[in-house]
Scaffold this motif. Structure first.
Motif, mmCIF file in Angstrom:
data_model
loop_
_atom_site.group_PDB
_atom_site.id
_atom_site.type_symbol
_atom_site.label_atom_id
_atom_site.label_comp_id
_atom_site.label_asym_id
_atom_site.label_seq_id
_atom_site.Cartn_x
_atom_site.Cartn_y
_atom_site.Cartn_z
ATOM 1 N N GLY A 50 17.824 0.742 -5.785
ATOM 2 C CA GLY A 50 17.202 0.478 -7.080
ATOM 3 C C GLY A 50 16.533 -0.882 -7.131
ATOM 4 N N ASN A 51 17.217 -1.901 -6.612
ATOM 5 C CA ASN A 51 16.636 -3.245 -6.604
ATOM 6 C C ASN A 51 15.411 -3.330 -5.697
ATOM 7 O OD1 ASN A 51 18.409 -4.306 -8.491
ATOM 8 N ND2 ASN A 51 19.865 -5.002 -6.943
ATOM 9 N N ASP A 52 15.420 -2.583 -4.601
ATOM 10 C CA ASP A 52 14.228 -2.532 -3.740
ATOM 11 C C ASP A 52 13.044 -1.946 -4.504
ATOM 12 O OD1 ASP A 52 15.682 -3.619 -1.668
ATOM 13 O OD2 ASP A 52 15.881 -1.735 -0.550
ATOM 14 N N HIS A 53 13.298 -0.922 -5.303
ATOM 15 C CA HIS A 53 12.221 -0.305 -6.088
ATOM 16 C C HIS A 53 11.726 -1.274 -7.168
ATOM 17 C CE1 HIS A 53 9.746 3.068 -7.121
ATOM 18 N NE2 HIS A 53 10.058 2.923 -8.395
ATOM 19 N N ILE A 54 12.628 -2.045 -7.740
ATOM 20 C CA ILE A 54 12.229 -3.064 -8.716
ATOM 21 C C ILE A 54 11.299 -4.071 -8.065
ATOM 22 C CG2 ILE A 54 13.060 -5.020 -10.092
ATOM 23 C CD1 ILE A 54 15.577 -3.336 -10.691
ATOM 24 N N GLN A 55 11.622 -4.486 -6.844
ATOM 25 C CA GLN A 55 10.763 -5.443 -6.141
ATOM 26 C C GLN A 55 9.373 -4.857 -5.893
ATOM 27 O OE1 GLN A 55 13.139 -6.430 -2.708
ATOM 28 N NE2 GLN A 55 13.978 -8.249 -3.704
ATOM 29 N N GLU B 268 15.523 -6.140 -17.397
ATOM 30 C CA GLU B 268 15.842 -4.852 -18.015
ATOM 31 C C GLU B 268 16.049 -3.769 -16.954
ATOM 32 O OE1 GLU B 268 13.690 -1.663 -21.059
ATOM 33 O OE2 GLU B 268 12.880 -3.698 -20.896
ATOM 34 N N ALA B 269 15.200 -3.781 -15.936
ATOM 35 C CA ALA B 269 15.313 -2.786 -14.863
ATOM 36 C C ALA B 269 16.588 -2.999 -14.051
ATOM 37 C CB ALA B 269 14.084 -2.856 -13.966
#
Length: 151
Positions: free
Chosen positions: A134-139, A17-18
């Motif tokens: 954004g993907n780094d923050h998801i990780q 979702e993120a």
């Protein structure tokens, strides 16, 4: 903060979702980069990055303190500004390069496409960098949630 531990399947669903959210916001970033309005890209990217981090943390049911400290937040802001300025720079350099190539050639009609190509390159760079941030923050959120689940 999540009131109960989550399973790997629930964490994976939140991560999916993120990632969809990040793709959607990155598209907005690329649109702003493609528009020939000075500094629109920088302001838009700063707003989008703030929105992305907050909305990702909501998806994962975490607060900002659980994910990162202030120095990291400032680093993300600096990265967003550098990305915005970099995408504009890449677009301008691509435009200059293409103009030189077209001038050497005999195809004068291609001139009308040169600025569009430069803006498209800048938009692509902006999209990819916003998606990466954004993907780094998801990780980070995923790691924080998994750590919380283990404790």
């Amino acid at each position: 903060m999540s009131a109960y531990p989550m399973t790997d399947a629930q964490i994976s669903e939140k991560e999916r979702e993120a990632r969809e959210l990040v793709k959607r916001k990155a598209r907005f970033s690329s649109i702003a980069a493609a528009l020939p309005i000075p500094f629109l890209d920088i302001g838009t990217d700063m707003k989008l990055m703030n929105d992305i981090t907050g909305e990702i943390e909501e998806i994962f049911e975490l607060d900002h303190k659980q994910v990162s400290g202030m120095p990291d937040d400032m680093m993300n802001r600096a990265a967003v500004m550098a990305t915005s300025m970099g995408s504009e720079f890449v677009g301008r350099q691509t435009t200059k390069f293409l103009i030189k190539r077209v001038v050497k050639g005999s195809s004068r009609r291609a001139f009308r496409f040169v600025p569009i190509i430069g803006q498209a390159v800048g938009a692509f760079v902006s999209y990819m960098m916003m998606k990466k941030l954004g993907n780094d923050h998801i990780q980070k959120c995923t790691a924080a949630l998994r750590q919380q689940t283990l404790v």
